[in-house]
Design a protein around this motif. Structure first.
Motif, PDB file in Angstrom:
ATOM      1  N   ARG A 200      40.266 -28.499 -35.755  1.00  7.93           N
ATOM      2  CA  ARG A 200      40.099 -29.013 -34.399  1.00  7.93           C
ATOM      3  C   ARG A 200      38.842 -29.854 -34.285  1.00  7.93           C
ATOM      4  O   ARG A 200      37.796 -29.528 -34.822  1.00  7.93           O
ATOM      5  CB  ARG A 200      40.060 -27.869 -33.396  1.00  7.93           C
TER       6      ARG A 200
ATOM      7  N   LYS B 189      37.895 -33.336 -31.345  1.00  5.64           N
ATOM      8  CA  LYS B 189      38.100 -33.644 -29.934  1.00  5.64           C
ATOM      9  C   LYS B 189      39.584 -33.548 -29.633  1.00  5.64           C
ATOM     10  O   LYS B 189      40.430 -33.823 -30.488  1.00  5.64           O
ATOM     11  CB  LYS B 189      37.606 -35.054 -29.627  1.00  5.64           C
ATOM     12  N   PHE B 190      39.908 -33.220 -28.390  1.00  2.00           N
ATOM     13  CA  PHE B 190      41.320 -33.088 -28.022  1.00  2.00           C
ATOM     14  C   PHE B 190      42.103 -34.361 -28.336  1.00  2.00           C
ATOM     15  O   PHE B 190      43.232 -34.302 -28.820  1.00  2.00           O
ATOM     16  CB  PHE B 190      41.478 -32.736 -26.529  1.00  2.00           C
ATOM     17  N   THR B 191      41.504 -35.525 -28.069  1.00  2.00           N
ATOM     18  CA  THR B 191      42.194 -36.798 -28.303  1.00  2.00           C
ATOM     19  C   THR B 191      42.626 -36.926 -29.761  1.00  2.00           C
ATOM     20  O   THR B 191      43.754 -37.339 -30.047  1.00  2.00           O
ATOM     21  CB  THR B 191      41.277 -37.982 -27.918  1.00  2.00           C
TER      22      THR B 191
ATOM     23  N   ASP C 120      43.094 -34.420 -31.929  1.00  2.00           N
ATOM     24  CA  ASP C 120      44.121 -33.403 -32.181  1.00  2.00           C
ATOM     25  C   ASP C 120      45.470 -33.886 -31.660  1.00  2.00           C
ATOM     26  O   ASP C 120      46.497 -33.761 -32.342  1.00  2.00           O
ATOM     27  CB  ASP C 120      43.747 -32.079 -31.506  1.00  2.00           C
ATOM     28  N   ALA C 121      45.480 -34.458 -30.459  1.00  2.00           N
ATOM     29  CA  ALA C 121      46.724 -34.958 -29.856  1.00  2.00           C
ATOM     30  C   ALA C 121      47.294 -36.122 -30.665  1.00  2.00           C
ATOM     31  O   ALA C 121      48.521 -36.230 -30.811  1.00  2.00           O
ATOM     32  CB  ALA C 121      46.485 -35.373 -28.408  1.00  2.00           C
TER      33      ALA C 121
ATOM     34  N   PHE D  60      45.190 -26.581 -22.835  1.00  2.00           N
ATOM     35  CA  PHE D  60      45.532 -27.462 -23.947  1.00  2.00           C
ATOM     36  C   PHE D  60      46.955 -27.996 -23.770  1.00  2.00           C
ATOM     37  O   PHE D  60      47.210 -29.190 -23.904  1.00  2.00           O
ATOM     38  CB  PHE D  60      45.417 -26.695 -25.277  1.00  2.00           C
TER      39      PHE D  60
ATOM     40  N   GLU E   2      47.270 -30.668 -21.048  1.00  2.00           N
ATOM     41  CA  GLU E   2      46.775 -31.959 -21.538  1.00  2.00           C
ATOM     42  C   GLU E   2      47.763 -32.579 -22.539  1.00  2.00           C
ATOM     43  O   GLU E   2      47.971 -33.789 -22.537  1.00  2.00           O
ATOM     44  CB  GLU E   2      45.398 -31.804 -22.188  1.00  2.00           C
TER      45      GLU E   2
END
Length: 157
Positions: free
Chosen positions: A49, A51-53, A55-56, A93, A96
């Protein structure tokens, strides 16, 4: 898309698409994928993991590469069945994620999954290093397989 029950995933996904199982940890995301007939879950990778961006973006790549039609995310409930901070973080999560990837999402109780997988790896005499590398994706496969087994007539495509 929106959130649904795991039993609804077979009818909400595109025909013959696969379900991507996620085991969200604080440092990693274990991933597993179903076959198109929703019979078998197979571990595929562990994402470190960031940043969320980021990971996405990786999840979007996998969705494209593997013909993914839905997500099943392990929900870390407390032993008494209540939701704590980790469950809330998992739901955040997922909220998002569906803003970026328009697929149905279901949650599945993941209590004891990591413990069961670790026990099986120890019983298989897997080294500590190998266990650490694979535990998250094997836990994702364990959770996804449990959900697939609970789906009525999922194998009909």
């Amino acid at each position: 898309m929106t959130f649904c029950n795991p039993a609804d995933l077979p009818s909400l996904r595109r025909p013959m698409s696969r379900i991507l199982g996620l085991d969200l940890g604080t440092k990693t995301i274990g991933l597993a994928v179903s076959d198109p007939f929703l019979s078998v879950a197979s571990p595929i990778e562990t994402i470190q993991r960031r940043k969320f961006t980021k990971d996405a973006e990786r999840l979007a790549q996998i969705v494209e590469e593997r013909n993914i039609g839905a997500f099943l995310i392990g929900l870390p409930l407390n032993m008494d069945g209540t939701e704590g901070p980790r469950a809330q973080s998992t739901r955040d999560f997922a909220r998002e994620l569906i803003l970026r990837i328009d697929l149905p999402v279901a949650f599945f109780d993941e209590r004891m999954s990591t413990m069961a997988v670790e026990r099986a790896m120890v019983d298989a005499d897997m080294t500590r290093k190998k266990r650490a590398e694979r535990v998250d994706q094997l836990a994702a496969a364990y959770i996804l397989q449990a959900a697939l087994d609970a789906m009525p007539d999922a194998h009909l495509g």
